[in-house]
Structures are given as C-alpha cells and as structure tokens.
Design an enzyme around this catalytic site. Structure first.
Site, PDB file in Angstrom:
ATOM      1  N   HIS A   1       0.838  -1.202   0.000  1.00  0.00           N
ATOM      2  CA  HIS A   1       0.000   0.000   0.000  1.00  0.00           C
ATOM      3  C   HIS A   1       0.864   1.240   0.000  1.00  0.00           C
ATOM      4  O   HIS A   1       2.015   1.213   0.438  1.00  0.00           O
ATOM      5  CB  HIS A   1      -0.949   0.012   1.201  1.00  0.00           C
TER       6      HIS A   1
ATOM      7  N   HIS B   1       0.767   5.371   1.163  1.00  0.00           N
ATOM      8  CA  HIS B   1       0.105   6.392   1.972  1.00  0.00           C
ATOM      9  C   HIS B   1       0.109   7.715   1.206  1.00  0.00           C
ATOM     10  O   HIS B   1       1.146   8.108   0.657  1.00  0.00           O
ATOM     11  CB  HIS B   1       0.880   6.634   3.271  1.00  0.00           C
TER      12      HIS B   1
HETATM   13  P1  AMP Z   1       2.122   0.520   7.228  1.00  0.00           P
HETATM   14  O1  AMP Z   1       2.763   0.779   8.538  1.00  0.00           O
HETATM   15  O2  AMP Z   1       2.733   1.243   6.076  1.00  0.00           O
HETATM   16  O3  AMP Z   1       1.968  -0.968   7.000  1.00  0.00           O
HETATM   17  O4  AMP Z   1       0.696   1.173   7.319  1.00  0.00           O
HETATM   18  C1  AMP Z   1      -0.455   0.517   7.700  1.00  0.00           C
HETATM   19  C2  AMP Z   1      -1.468   1.600   7.893  1.00  0.00           C
HETATM   20  O5  AMP Z   1      -2.735   0.981   7.949  1.00  0.00           O
HETATM   21  C3  AMP Z   1      -1.310   2.409   9.197  1.00  0.00           C
HETATM   22  O6  AMP Z   1      -1.166   3.771   8.864  1.00  0.00           O
HETATM   23  C4  AMP Z   1      -2.594   2.126   9.960  1.00  0.00           C
HETATM   24  O7  AMP Z   1      -3.073   3.260  10.607  1.00  0.00           O
HETATM   25  C5  AMP Z   1      -3.535   1.670   8.861  1.00  0.00           C
HETATM   26  N1  AMP Z   1      -4.579   0.735   9.223  1.00  0.00           N
HETATM   27  C6  AMP Z   1      -4.505  -0.345  10.046  1.00  0.00           C
HETATM   28  N2  AMP Z   1      -5.681  -1.000  10.072  1.00  0.00           N
HETATM   29  C7  AMP Z   1      -6.515  -0.334   9.233  1.00  0.00           C
HETATM   30  C8  AMP Z   1      -7.864  -0.524   8.836  1.00  0.00           C
HETATM   31  N3  AMP Z   1      -8.622  -1.513   9.296  1.00  0.00           N
HETATM   32  N4  AMP Z   1      -8.412   0.372   7.962  1.00  0.00           N
HETATM   33  C9  AMP Z   1      -7.682   1.403   7.491  1.00  0.00           C
HETATM   34  N5  AMP Z   1      -6.401   1.629   7.831  1.00  0.00           N
HETATM   35  C10 AMP Z   1      -5.827   0.774   8.682  1.00  0.00           C
END
Ligand code: AMP
Length: 141
Positions: free
Chosen positions: A102, A104
């Site tokens: 993903h 951001h």
């Molecule tokens: P990463 O650390 O790049 O893997 O980012 C994962 C992101 O997913 C973090 O910014 C979390 O806040 C976000 N996140 C975790 N669970 C969910 C969810 N159920 N829906 C939307 N975002 C999420």
C-alpha cells in the site's frame, strides 16, 4: 517472507471487514487510514497480492503509481493542503505494519509535523466525512 492472506487489507479487499472507501477499480482500492497522520490520510492498495514493494510485480507498480498521483492531487485540493507526503514502508524494520502492498497519501501543512504513524484511532464520523471530500475531489479529476 511469504504473503499471508489473513492480513487486514486482504480482509478489506474481500469485503470481510468494512472500510471508509473512496475509490475502487479492477486493480486497486482507496480508503481512509483509520489512524491518520494528518486529516485526509488515505491508502492506495493494489488488489494483487504482495507483501510490499519488494515482491510486487512491476506491472502492478506501473498501474498503481498513476492512481497514487491522482489521489495525491485530489487530496491536496480536498483538504486545502500545502503539500502531500507519499509514504510506502517495506517489512517491519522498514516501518511496515500491514503486510499487503500500500501507498500512503498524507496531506501536509506548512509548519505542521505529522501525528505518529499507526498510533491514534480517528472518529468514524470524521473518517466518513473525509472519505466523501476525497471522493468528490477525485470525481472532478
Ligand atoms: P504501514 O505501517 O505502512 O503498514 O501502514 C499501515 C497503515 O494501515 C497504518 O497507517 C494504519 O493506521 C492503517 N490501518 C490499520 N488498520 C486499518 C484498517 N482496518 N483500515 C484502514 N487503515 C488501517
């Protein structure tokens, strides 16, 4: 490490858990980050399974980056931001917490630092309102 299809974004992609969805096409979904680092923080998630950028198929990357750009332009406008940070983390040591690729998109404001990554849950109503704002801006692009 192998891809684990029980990760939370795979569950969102399968419709097993809800999300504040902004956009979806055959290749990707965009939804609001539930722990935003700045208001309007969105995630661009390819549907194809990979842990992160390191094991992604280059054809997936070539389709997703134009969408990341679209969402970044729309987010800058929707949230009247001064700039936009794009972030993408790989493996735990690289700051990754969800192991499905993903990107951001984080609206930024002059002189304002970011809220800590993946730490503080936002209200559902705020996330829903921000999803609508971003959806509206994207539909104009
Ligand atoms: P990463 O650390 O790049 O893997 O980012 C994962 C992101 O997913 C973090 O910014 C979390 O806040 C976000 N996140 C975790 N669970 C969910 C969810 N159920 N829906 C939307 N975002 C999420």
């Amino acid at each position: 490490m192998a891809y684990d299809s029980n990760n939370i974004f795979a569950k969102i992609l399968r419709g097993e858990i809800p999300s504040h969805k902004v956009y979806e096409d055959d290749d990707a979904i965009v939804f609001m980050d539930v722990m935003p680092q700045s208001p309007g923080h969105a995630l661009i998630v390819p549907k194809a399974a990979s842990r992160n950028l390191l094991d992604a198929d280059p054809s997936v990357l070539s389709k997703i980056v134009p969408l990341v750009q679209k969402v970044a332009v729309a987010a800058k406008s929707a949230f009247a931001a001064d700039g936009v940070s794009i972030a993408q983390f790989n493996e735990e040591a690289g700051g990754q917490t969800v192991f499905h690729l993903h990107f951001h998109v984080i609206p930024r404001y002059a002189g304002q630092s970011l809220i800590t990554h993946a730490r503080q849950m936002e209200d559902n109503a705020v996330l829903a309102a921000n999803a609508e704002k971003l959806k509206a801006a994207l539909s104009k692009s």
